[in-house]
Design a protein around this motif. Structure first.
Motif, mmCIF file in Angstrom:
data_model
loop_
_atom_site.group_PDB
_atom_site.id
_atom_site.type_symbol
_atom_site.label_atom_id
_atom_site.label_comp_id
_atom_site.label_asym_id
_atom_site.label_seq_id
_atom_site.Cartn_x
_atom_site.Cartn_y
_atom_site.Cartn_z
ATOM 1 N N HIS A 14 0.824 -1.213 0.000
ATOM 2 C CA HIS A 14 0.000 0.000 0.000
ATOM 3 C C HIS A 14 0.856 1.260 0.000
ATOM 4 N N ALA A 18 1.005 3.987 -3.103
ATOM 5 C CA ALA A 18 0.816 5.427 -2.876
ATOM 6 C C ALA A 18 2.001 6.225 -3.431
ATOM 7 N N PRO A 34 -3.727 13.534 2.332
ATOM 8 C CA PRO A 34 -4.966 12.771 2.536
ATOM 9 C C PRO A 34 -5.369 11.941 1.312
ATOM 10 N N ALA A 35 -5.136 12.468 0.113
ATOM 11 C CA ALA A 35 -5.458 11.708 -1.099
ATOM 12 C C ALA A 35 -4.554 10.473 -1.217
ATOM 13 N N ALA A 37 -3.159 8.938 1.315
ATOM 14 C CA ALA A 37 -3.585 8.021 2.381
ATOM 15 C C ALA A 37 -4.820 7.237 1.956
ATOM 16 N N ARG A 38 -5.745 7.919 1.281
ATOM 17 C CA ARG A 38 -6.928 7.200 0.777
ATOM 18 C C ARG A 38 -6.507 6.144 -0.237
ATOM 19 N N ARG A 39 -5.547 6.479 -1.063
ATOM 20 C CA ARG A 39 -5.040 5.537 -2.062
ATOM 21 C C ARG A 39 -4.439 4.293 -1.384
ATOM 22 N N HIS A 41 -5.481 3.191 1.469
ATOM 23 C CA HIS A 41 -6.522 2.643 2.349
ATOM 24 C C HIS A 41 -6.099 2.733 3.811
ATOM 25 N N SER A 42 -5.694 3.950 4.196
ATOM 26 C CA SER A 42 -5.176 4.153 5.543
ATOM 27 C C SER A 42 -5.581 5.526 6.040
ATOM 28 N N SER A 43 -5.565 5.720 7.345
ATOM 29 C CA SER A 43 -5.803 7.059 7.890
ATOM 30 C C SER A 43 -4.588 7.926 7.561
ATOM 31 N N THR A 44 -4.803 9.216 7.506
ATOM 32 C CA THR A 44 -3.720 10.140 7.151
ATOM 33 C C THR A 44 -2.556 10.034 8.135
ATOM 34 N N PHE A 47 -0.781 6.591 7.807
ATOM 35 C CA PHE A 47 -0.081 6.566 6.528
ATOM 36 C C PHE A 47 1.198 7.407 6.597
#
Length: 144
Positions: A14, A18, A34-35, A37-39, A41-44, A47
Motif C-alpha cells: 500500500h 501510494a 490525505p489523497a 492516504a486514501r489511495r 486505504h489508511s488514515s492520514t 499513513f
C-alpha cells in the motif's frame, strides 16, 4: 552461536502503491497527503507515520521533492514560463511554488534557470579557450 539479524521487510504494497501514485500524478494540484492516504486505504496519520518510517521522509516532503525535481527539468529543457511550470507541476500559487523552490534549491526558479543555462553554455566552450579567456593579464604601465 551468533544471532541472525532478520532481513528488513520490503515496504508494504500500500505504501509503494501510494508512492507510485505520487510519482505518476505529481502534477495534479488536488494530490495531497490525505489523497495518498486514501489511495493506501489508511488514515492520514497512520499513513504518514508508516511512509516516513519506510522511505525516510514524510509523504508531503516526498511529493514536494518530486514536484521540484520536475520543475528543474522543465526549467532546464523548456521555454515555458515559471508560471506555466508552476501549474504543470501541481502548484496552484506561484508564490508558494517560488518559495518552496528557493527553500529547496537555494535560488529562485528564474535565477536557477539562468545559472543552469550559463553553465551549459560554458560547458560547450573547449577548456583551453576558457582558460585563455579567463587568464589574468598584466596591466600595462600606461594604464596604471
Amino acid at each position: 552461536m551468533p544471532r541472525s539479524v532478520p532481513a528488513p521487510s520490503p515496504p508494504a504494497r500500500h505504501l509503494l502503491r501510494a508512492r507510485d501514485h505520487a510519482d505518476a500524478r505529481y502534477g495534479d494540484p488536488s494530490l495531497d497527503v490525505p489523497a495518498l492516504a486514501r489511495r493506501a486505504h489508511s488514515s492520514t496519520a497512520h499513513f504518514s507515520r508508516c511512509f516516513k518510517e519506510t522511505f525516510g521522509e514524510t509523504p508531503h516532503q516526498y511529493l514536494q521533492t518530486r514536484r521540484i525535481e520536475r520543475a528543474q527539468e522543465l526549467l532546464r529543457l523548456s521555454e515555458l514560463t515559471v508560471g506555466e511550470i508552476c501549474v504543470a507541476v501541481g502548484y496552484a500559487s506561484l508564490g508558494s511554488f517560488s518559495a518552496t523552490f528557493k527553500r529547496t534549491v537555494g535560488l529562485s526558479p528564474t535565477a536557477w534557470r539562468e545559472q543552469v543555462r550559463e553553465e551549459a553554455l560554458l560547458a560547450r566552450i573547449p577548456s583551453c579557450f576558457r582558460r585563455e579567456w579567463l587568464r589574468p593579464r598584466a596591466v600595462p604601465d600606461a594604464q596604471r
